[in-house]
Design a protein around this motif. Structure first.
Motif, PDB file in Angstrom:
ATOM      1  N   SER A 332       0.833  -1.204   0.000  1.00 54.50           N
ATOM      2  CA  SER A 332       0.000   0.000   0.000  1.00 54.50           C
ATOM      3  C   SER A 332       0.866   1.252   0.000  1.00 54.50           C
ATOM      4  CB  SER A 332      -0.938  -0.004   1.212  1.00 54.50           C
ATOM      5  OG  SER A 332      -0.260   0.324   2.418  1.00 54.50           O
ATOM      6  N   TRP A 333       1.939   1.249   0.778  1.00 57.16           N
ATOM      7  CA  TRP A 333       2.859   2.391   0.784  1.00 57.16           C
ATOM      8  C   TRP A 333       3.566   2.519  -0.565  1.00 57.16           C
ATOM      9  CZ3 TRP A 333       4.824   0.491   6.138  1.00 57.16           C
ATOM     10  CH2 TRP A 333       4.017   1.032   7.144  1.00 57.16           C
ATOM     11  N   LEU A 334       3.901   1.377  -1.138  1.00 55.23           N
ATOM     12  CA  LEU A 334       4.545   1.386  -2.453  1.00 55.23           C
ATOM     13  C   LEU A 334       3.602   1.984  -3.501  1.00 55.23           C
ATOM     14  CD1 LEU A 334       7.213   0.500  -3.750  1.00 55.23           C
ATOM     15  CD2 LEU A 334       6.206  -1.758  -4.145  1.00 55.23           C
ATOM     16  N   VAL A 335       2.332   1.619  -3.434  1.00 55.71           N
ATOM     17  CA  VAL A 335       1.335   2.186  -4.349  1.00 55.71           C
ATOM     18  C   VAL A 335       1.288   3.701  -4.206  1.00 55.71           C
ATOM     19  CG1 VAL A 335      -1.148   2.389  -4.781  1.00 55.71           C
ATOM     20  CG2 VAL A 335      -0.106   0.128  -4.539  1.00 55.71           C
ATOM     21  N   GLU A 336       1.240   4.183  -2.984  1.00 56.08           N
ATOM     22  CA  GLU A 336       1.154   5.631  -2.760  1.00 56.08           C
ATOM     23  C   GLU A 336       2.361   6.359  -3.324  1.00 56.08           C
ATOM     24  OE1 GLU A 336      -1.638   6.022   1.184  1.00 56.08           O
ATOM     25  OE2 GLU A 336       0.478   5.582   1.496  1.00 56.08           O
ATOM     26  N   ALA A 337       3.547   5.756  -3.187  1.00 58.21           N
ATOM     27  CA  ALA A 337       4.750   6.378  -3.736  1.00 58.21           C
ATOM     28  C   ALA A 337       4.723   6.370  -5.263  1.00 58.21           C
ATOM     29  CB  ALA A 337       5.994   5.655  -3.215  1.00 58.21           C
ATOM     30  N   VAL A 338       4.310   5.261  -5.855  1.00 60.62           N
ATOM     31  CA  VAL A 338       4.225   5.159  -7.318  1.00 60.62           C
ATOM     32  C   VAL A 338       3.244   6.191  -7.864  1.00 60.62           C
ATOM     33  CG1 VAL A 338       3.305   3.679  -9.160  1.00 60.62           C
ATOM     34  CG2 VAL A 338       4.975   2.756  -7.524  1.00 60.62           C
ATOM     35  N   VAL A 339       2.118   6.347  -7.205  1.00 63.68           N
ATOM     36  CA  VAL A 339       1.108   7.315  -7.643  1.00 63.68           C
ATOM     37  C   VAL A 339       1.628   8.740  -7.483  1.00 63.68           C
ATOM     38  CG1 VAL A 339      -1.180   8.239  -7.088  1.00 63.68           C
ATOM     39  CG2 VAL A 339      -0.826   5.763  -7.223  1.00 63.68           C
ATOM     40  N   ALA A 340       2.380   8.991  -6.411  1.00 63.99           N
ATOM     41  CA  ALA A 340       2.901  10.336  -6.158  1.00 63.99           C
ATOM     42  C   ALA A 340       3.836  10.811  -7.261  1.00 63.99           C
ATOM     43  CB  ALA A 340       3.615  10.379  -4.809  1.00 63.99           C
ATOM     44  N   VAL A 341       4.581   9.873  -7.889  1.00 64.76           N
ATOM     45  CA  VAL A 341       5.485  10.258  -8.985  1.00 64.76           C
ATOM     46  C   VAL A 341       4.848   9.999 -10.347  1.00 64.76           C
ATOM     47  CG1 VAL A 341       7.551   9.896  -7.574  1.00 64.76           C
ATOM     48  CG2 VAL A 341       6.690   8.013  -8.994  1.00 64.76           C
ATOM     49  N   ASP A 342       3.563   9.612 -10.334  1.00 67.34           N
ATOM     50  CA  ASP A 342       2.800   9.399 -11.570  1.00 67.34           C
ATOM     51  C   ASP A 342       3.487   8.411 -12.504  1.00 67.34           C
ATOM     52  OD1 ASP A 342       0.606   9.792 -13.213  1.00 67.34           O
ATOM     53  OD2 ASP A 342       1.556  11.423 -14.331  1.00 67.34           O
ATOM     54  N   ASP A 343       3.889   7.279 -11.932  1.00 69.46           N
ATOM     55  CA  ASP A 343       4.592   6.250 -12.700  1.00 69.46           C
ATOM     56  C   ASP A 343       3.571   5.229 -13.221  1.00 69.46           C
ATOM     57  OD1 ASP A 343       6.179   4.265 -13.724  1.00 69.46           O
ATOM     58  OD2 ASP A 343       7.482   4.079 -11.978  1.00 69.46           O
ATOM     59  N   GLY A 344       3.052   5.484 -14.397  1.00 67.20           N
ATOM     60  CA  GLY A 344       2.038   4.615 -14.980  1.00 67.20           C
ATOM     61  C   GLY A 344       2.529   3.203 -15.231  1.00 67.20           C
ATOM     62  N   GLU A 345       3.796   3.062 -15.612  1.00 68.67           N
ATOM     63  CA  GLU A 345       4.336   1.729 -15.890  1.00 68.67           C
ATOM     64  C   GLU A 345       4.338   0.868 -14.633  1.00 68.67           C
ATOM     65  OE1 GLU A 345       8.624  -0.265 -17.150  1.00 68.67           O
ATOM     66  OE2 GLU A 345       8.118   1.729 -17.927  1.00 68.67           O
ATOM     67  N   SER A 346       4.818   1.429 -13.520  1.00 68.66           N
ATOM     68  CA  SER A 346       4.822   0.675 -12.259  1.00 68.66           C
ATOM     69  C   SER A 346       3.401   0.427 -11.771  1.00 68.66           C
ATOM     70  CB  SER A 346       5.626   1.424 -11.197  1.00 68.66           C
ATOM     71  OG  SER A 346       7.000   1.442 -11.522  1.00 68.66           O
ATOM     72  N   ALA A 347       2.513   1.396 -11.985  1.00 65.35           N
ATOM     73  CA  ALA A 347       1.118   1.219 -11.584  1.00 65.35           C
ATOM     74  C   ALA A 347       0.482   0.048 -12.333  1.00 65.35           C
ATOM     75  CB  ALA A 347       0.331   2.505 -11.834  1.00 65.35           C
ATOM     76  N   ALA A 348       0.784  -0.058 -13.617  1.00 72.58           N
ATOM     77  CA  ALA A 348       0.238  -1.161 -14.421  1.00 72.58           C
ATOM     78  C   ALA A 348       0.805  -2.502 -13.969  1.00 72.58           C
ATOM     79  CB  ALA A 348       0.556  -0.924 -15.896  1.00 72.58           C
ATOM     80  N   THR A 349       2.018  -2.513 -13.463  1.00 74.44           N
ATOM     81  CA  THR A 349       2.616  -3.743 -12.941  1.00 74.44           C
ATOM     82  C   THR A 349       1.965  -4.160 -11.633  1.00 74.44           C
ATOM     83  OG1 THR A 349       4.749  -3.201 -13.961  1.00 74.44           O
ATOM     84  CG2 THR A 349       4.780  -4.794 -12.159  1.00 74.44           C
ATOM     85  N   LEU A 350       1.679  -3.195 -10.765  1.00 71.47           N
ATOM     86  CA  LEU A 350       1.146  -3.502  -9.442  1.00 71.47           C
ATOM     87  C   LEU A 350      -0.341  -3.868  -9.468  1.00 71.47           C
ATOM     88  CD1 LEU A 350       2.852  -0.678  -7.334  1.00 71.47           C
ATOM     89  CD2 LEU A 350       3.317  -3.139  -7.199  1.00 71.47           C
ATOM     90  N   TYR A 351      -1.086  -3.279 -10.379  1.00 74.39           N
ATOM     91  CA  TYR A 351      -2.552  -3.434 -10.350  1.00 74.39           C
ATOM     92  C   TYR A 351      -3.005  -4.900 -10.357  1.00 74.39           C
ATOM     93  CZ  TYR A 351      -7.477  -2.910 -11.487  1.00 74.39           C
ATOM     94  OH  TYR A 351      -8.843  -3.007 -11.463  1.00 74.39           O
ATOM     95  N   PRO A 352      -2.562  -5.731 -11.316  1.00 69.08           N
ATOM     96  CA  PRO A 352      -3.072  -7.120 -11.328  1.00 69.08           C
ATOM     97  C   PRO A 352      -2.617  -7.934 -10.116  1.00 69.08           C
ATOM     98  CG  PRO A 352      -1.337  -6.830 -12.970  1.00 69.08           C
ATOM     99  CD  PRO A 352      -1.667  -5.475 -12.463  1.00 69.08           C
ATOM    100  N   VAL A 353      -1.508  -7.525  -9.494  1.00 69.88           N
ATOM    101  CA  VAL A 353      -1.023  -8.241  -8.312  1.00 69.88           C
ATOM    102  C   VAL A 353      -1.959  -8.022  -7.130  1.00 69.88           C
ATOM    103  CG1 VAL A 353       0.910  -8.447  -6.691  1.00 69.88           C
ATOM    104  CG2 VAL A 353       1.368  -8.064  -9.115  1.00 69.88           C
ATOM    105  N   LEU A 354      -2.561  -6.831  -7.045  1.00 68.80           N
ATOM    106  CA  LEU A 354      -3.420  -6.499  -5.909  1.00 68.80           C
ATOM    107  C   LEU A 354      -4.896  -6.830  -6.141  1.00 68.80           C
ATOM    108  CD1 LEU A 354      -1.972  -3.106  -4.607  1.00 68.80           C
ATOM    109  CD2 LEU A 354      -1.924  -5.329  -3.485  1.00 68.80           C
ATOM    110  N   VAL A 355      -5.296  -7.056  -7.388  1.00 66.30           N
ATOM    111  CA  VAL A 355      -6.710  -7.318  -7.683  1.00 66.30           C
ATOM    112  C   VAL A 355      -7.304  -8.443  -6.830  1.00 66.30           C
ATOM    113  CG1 VAL A 355      -8.267  -8.239  -9.449  1.00 66.30           C
ATOM    114  CG2 VAL A 355      -6.806  -6.299  -9.988  1.00 66.30           C
ATOM    115  N   PRO A 356      -6.601  -9.569  -6.593  1.00 60.92           N
ATOM    116  CA  PRO A 356      -7.213 -10.631  -5.779  1.00 60.92           C
ATOM    117  C   PRO A 356      -7.547 -10.199  -4.348  1.00 60.92           C
ATOM    118  CG  PRO A 356      -5.318 -11.476  -6.999  1.00 60.92           C
ATOM    119  CD  PRO A 356      -5.295  -9.989  -7.149  1.00 60.92           C
ATOM    120  N   PHE A 357      -6.991  -9.069  -3.897  1.00 63.26           N
ATOM    121  CA  PHE A 357      -7.202  -8.609  -2.525  1.00 63.26           C
ATOM    122  C   PHE A 357      -8.253  -7.502  -2.441  1.00 63.26           C
ATOM    123  CE2 PHE A 357      -2.942 -10.298  -2.879  1.00 63.26           C
ATOM    124  CZ  PHE A 357      -2.772 -11.048  -1.723  1.00 63.26           C
ATOM    125  N   VAL A 358      -9.032  -7.298  -3.506  1.00 60.39           N
ATOM    126  CA  VAL A 358      -9.912  -6.139  -3.598  1.00 60.39           C
ATOM    127  C   VAL A 358     -10.876  -6.019  -2.419  1.00 60.39           C
ATOM    128  CG1 VAL A 358     -11.607  -7.348  -5.039  1.00 60.39           C
ATOM    129  CG2 VAL A 358     -11.448  -4.846  -5.131  1.00 60.39           C
TER     130      VAL A 358
END
Length: 469
Positions: A332-358
């Motif tokens: 969750s902290w990693l997500v917040e940091a990725v979003v803060a720097v607007d890193d779309g590539e890292s966001a796309a990598t993280l999204y499917p990993v977290l989907v099972p925990f929705v």
């Protein structure tokens, strides 16, 4: 005699604090001397007892690589076949190997999944053997290893099932002192599943038992659980008081400092912790949460140099790790940091990993119930990727989860994120909905004392006074 002496030294050290300062190094050396004597005498049983004594000082894995090696040697020396001692050595070896790799980066496997599968199979072997023997205390010990290696969204179900069985077995034995940790697992697992009344019940039962048994580690655990509940409820002054209690019991506690970071961020004071976080990282350089927390503090103070490159390295490392213990809160902290720097590539990598925990309530190891619904972080990632309709769905899910689970801080956060998303649109109905969401968030920010969020609410409200595009 050496085994008895080591046990006495360990107890004397633990009485002086949860950190185990005092006689712990002496106790470890005594158990090593007992192991050498057992080898010389050719006694597998004494070797196993020495290995368990050495490993039993603190959390499994704290004895370093030597602990894992000693337990493995003891297991191989024991006669093949069912025995209570083999159950305990096997179970403790599973726990030690897990924490050595996951927490202390010792003997990190090339393939995490194959390694997790191996340890889960060994844990099941220990449980099956304990059941065949039919000794309740052995089953309790073996079940602990099953909990440690549980991963993924189903881990909470495994925690609950194990804790309930251990508590039932303890009632058969007439003592709960051996399963106090089961109440902690119950507390965390019920919280992760959103069963808040059950989680609070587990916390209250553990607190009551600790007043009877007076074990320092569990006194500390009760203190950090009290902070976790206060942060979830938005009772910041109670959280502050509880953190002070936890740090008094266990000075330089990593858990208490992570809770303090959560608190200070909401108060707009995270930068005050810069020195303490760097010191914690120096004491424990392999603990990824400190790296991420340092990055968040730097971002919030306006320092972005080199952050994106560090984040991409962390993202690639973290998505491969077992989804247990510190993983979800760190993500969750990693997500917040990725979003803060607007890193779309890292966001796309993280999204499917977290989907099972929705539908999971975010819980970190021992300490943190404040992060709210994982759907909130999926919303942040979806918006960063550019999937705005998906982000809207996730933020609404998060609002519903956080309201139902009593997480007032993240009900406010998810409301602001959804309001910010709707404020980008032209429709007056959507902008009116954004204003309603801001009313909810700003009211909570003022009531609770969420300084940073309150500032964001005011800026967004001012933006909404301008005409729609």
């Amino acid at each position: 005699m050496l085994l008895t002496l080591g046990e006495v030294q360990n107890l004397e050290g633990s009485d002086r604090g949860a950190s185990g300062a005092g006689d712990v190094p002496v106790a470890r050396e005594t158990f090593l001397r007992a192991a050498r004597a057992a080898r010389d005498a050719g006694s597998p049983i004494l070797l196993a007892r020495a290995a368990l004594g050495y490993s039993g000082i603190g959390v499994a894995g704290m004895g370093g690589a030597l602990e894992g090696a000693l337990l493995a040697e003891a297991l191989s020396a024991l006669p093949v076949g069912d025995s209570s001692l083999r159950v305990r050595v096997l179970g403790r070896l599973v726990e030690a190997r897990w924490w050595l790799a996951v927490r202390w980066a010792v003997d990190v496997p090339e393939s995490w999944q194959a390694w997790v599968d191996e340890l889960q199979n060994l844990a099941e072997e220990a449980v099956a053997m304990a059941r065949r023997i039919g000794e309740p205390s052995g089953v309790i010990a073996a079940l602990s290893s099953r909990v440690i290696v549980a991963t993924g969204p189903v881990a909470a179900e495994r925690y609950l099932a194990v804790s309930r069985e251990q508590i039932a077995l303890a009632e058969q034995l007439g003592t709960h002192s051996s399963v106090l940790l089961a109440y902690h697992w119950w507390f965390l697992a019920a919280a992760q599943q959103g069963e808040i009344a059950s989680s609070d019940n587990a916390d209250q039962q553990l607190a009551a038992l600790v007043t009877t048994y007076r074990i320092t580690f569990f006194e500390w655990l009760v203190a950090v659980q009290r902070v976790a509940r206060a942060l979830r409820d938005g009772r910041l002054s109670d959280a502050e008081e509880g953190i002070a209690d936890a740090e008094r019991i266990w000075p330089n506690s990593a858990v208490a400092l992570q809770q303090l970071f959560t608190l200070r961020r909401e108060q707009g004071r995270a930068v005050e912790l810069t020195r303490r976080v760097l010191e914690a990282h120096a004491r424990d350089p392999v603990a990824t949460p400190w790296i991420i927390i340092d990055l968040l503090i730097r971002l919030e103070s306006g320092s972005v140099r080199g952050v994106r490159e560090t984040l991409r390295t962390l993202v690639n490392q973290w998505i491969e790790r077992p989804a247990a213990a510190e993983w979800l809160r760190s993500m969750s902290w990693l997500v917040e940091a990725v979003v803060a720097v607007d890193d779309g590539e890292s966001a796309a990598t993280l999204y499917p990993v977290l989907v099972p925990f929705v539908n999971v309530n975010l819980v970190m190891g021992t300490s943190d119930l404040a992060g709210g619904s994982v759907a909130h972080y999926l919303g942040l990632l979806a918006r960063t990727i550019g999937h705005l309709s998906t982000a809207e769905v996730h933020f609404e899910e998060a609002r519903q989860h956080n309201a139902r689970w009593g997480n007032r801080i993240y009900l406010a956060h998810s409301s602001v994120e959804l309001a910010d998303l709707l404020a980008e649109r032209d429709g007056e109905a959507e902008r009116e909905r954004a204003r309603e969401l801001l009313d909810t968030a700003e009211g909570l920010a003022v009531e609770i004392g969420l300084v940073t969020l309150g500032q964001r609410c005011r800026a967004l409200r001012e933006r909404l006074t301008r005409p729609a595009r």
